[in-house]
Scaffold this active site. Structure first.
Site, mmCIF file in Angstrom:
data_model
loop_
_atom_site.group_PDB
_atom_site.id
_atom_site.type_symbol
_atom_site.label_atom_id
_atom_site.label_comp_id
_atom_site.label_asym_id
_atom_site.label_seq_id
_atom_site.Cartn_x
_atom_site.Cartn_y
_atom_site.Cartn_z
ATOM 1 N N ASP A 27 0.704 -1.213 -0.051
ATOM 2 C CA ASP A 27 -0.083 -0.165 -0.065
ATOM 3 C C ASP A 27 0.829 1.168 0.004
ATOM 4 O OD1 ASP A 27 -2.063 -1.603 0.231
ATOM 5 O OD2 ASP A 27 -2.174 -1.766 2.302
ATOM 6 N N HIS A 74 -4.896 -19.428 5.596
ATOM 7 C CA HIS A 74 -3.859 -18.507 6.072
ATOM 8 C C HIS A 74 -4.597 -17.629 6.852
ATOM 9 C CE1 HIS A 74 -0.401 -15.992 6.199
ATOM 10 N NE2 HIS A 74 -1.094 -15.022 5.760
#
Length: 291
Positions: free
Chosen positions: A104, A261
């Protein structure tokens, strides 16, 4: 490229800030290690703010638990040299898995560093290190919020795979059909690497709502309505969240997902509860604690 067929179960946390955060992570990590995950992954902060923290957390995790740890590596690093230094440090520390992401962009930063896209970072790691690292990449079953179109997002993912990615983990979601549809779409493009669903436990609905608004993860209306109906009844929120997420995980595994996950947010109990509910594998002789 060899792809293992057995399921992979892994857990993610972030580098702690300050002594209290470090103590919390130490405690949570010790408990999560008793589950015997295939590996832990460690995130980084926007703008590389916790880059050194990632390296330290990875090394401490492997030393404390004996379990492999995979650092996140992002394109927002400033130079090719700094990325190469990090890769060399990870190799020297015994790391054999890297999660390669675009990352990001921090506020005020319009372009990433030397690499604009994750496929370029993947190609660089492969070119420089060959098979030293198993390279994991990210993907968005509900499409990346910044992608111009679903088709463009699929193309971006396929580029990462063709650049040398060995497996992928997804952004979290609460709609199993989104995952299965994404896997079908990329399979039609010739992608055959394992794509492991990312799982976000719901214990604080306000927090999950904020995260979801930022990353484009859809919370189905029926879940949102029910959660909002519980108001401040945290016990009811957590019980319903645990049930919804466990049911989705069962659906994913039954439908052929190659593992799970878990995004732990540096908390142990929510992941331990789901691990128990799903009957996931444990190290020999271990009985999982429940809450």
């Amino acid at each position: 490229m060899t792809h293992v067929s057995q399921n992979s179960f892994s857990i993610e946390f972030f580098p702690p800030k300050g002594p209290k955060g470090a103590a919390r992570l130490d405690k949570a990590r010790a408990r999560l290690a008793t589950l015997g995950p295939d590996f832990f992954s460690v995130t980084f902060g926007a703008g590389g703010t916790t880059r050194s923290g990632t390296l330290e957390t990875v090394a401490a995790t492997m030393k404390a638990t004996g379990i492999a740890a995979a650092p996140h590596l992002s394109c927002i690093e400033g130079t090719k040299e700094s990325i190469n230094e990090l890769l060399d440090s990870y190799k020297a520390a015994g790391v054999d898995r890297i999660v390669a992401l675009r990352g990001d962009l921090p506020q005020g930063m319009d372009e990433p560093g030397v690499f604009s896209y994750a496929n370029e970072l993947v190609a660089h790691i492969k070119q420089r290190h060959g098979d030293d690292f198993h390279i994991e990449v990210g993907c968005y079953p509900e499409y990346h919020p910044q992608a111009p179109s679903p088709a463009a997002d699929i193309e971006n993912f396929v580029r990462k795979v063709r650049a040398g990615a060995d497996s992928a983990m997804t952004q979290y979601f609460y709609n199993a059909d989104a995952y299965f549809n994404f896997v079908e779409e990329v399979a039609a493009q010739g992608v055959d690497i394992p794509i492991v669903p990312g799982i976000m436990p719901i214990t604080d609905f306000g927090q999950v709502s904020r995260f979801s608004a930022m990353c484009g993860a859809d919370i189905p209306r029926w879940i949102r309505q029910k959660m909002e109906g519980y108001g401040d009844d945290q016990t009811a929120v957590q019980a319903f969240g645990r049930e919804v997420v466990a049911r989705m995980c069962e659906q994913l595994l039954a439908g052929g997902a190659p593992g799970l996950h878990f995004y732990s947010l540096n908390k142990a109990q929510p992941t331990i509860d789901l691990w128990h509910d799903l009957g996931l594998p444990l190290p020999a002789g271990r009985i999982v604690e429940t809450g």
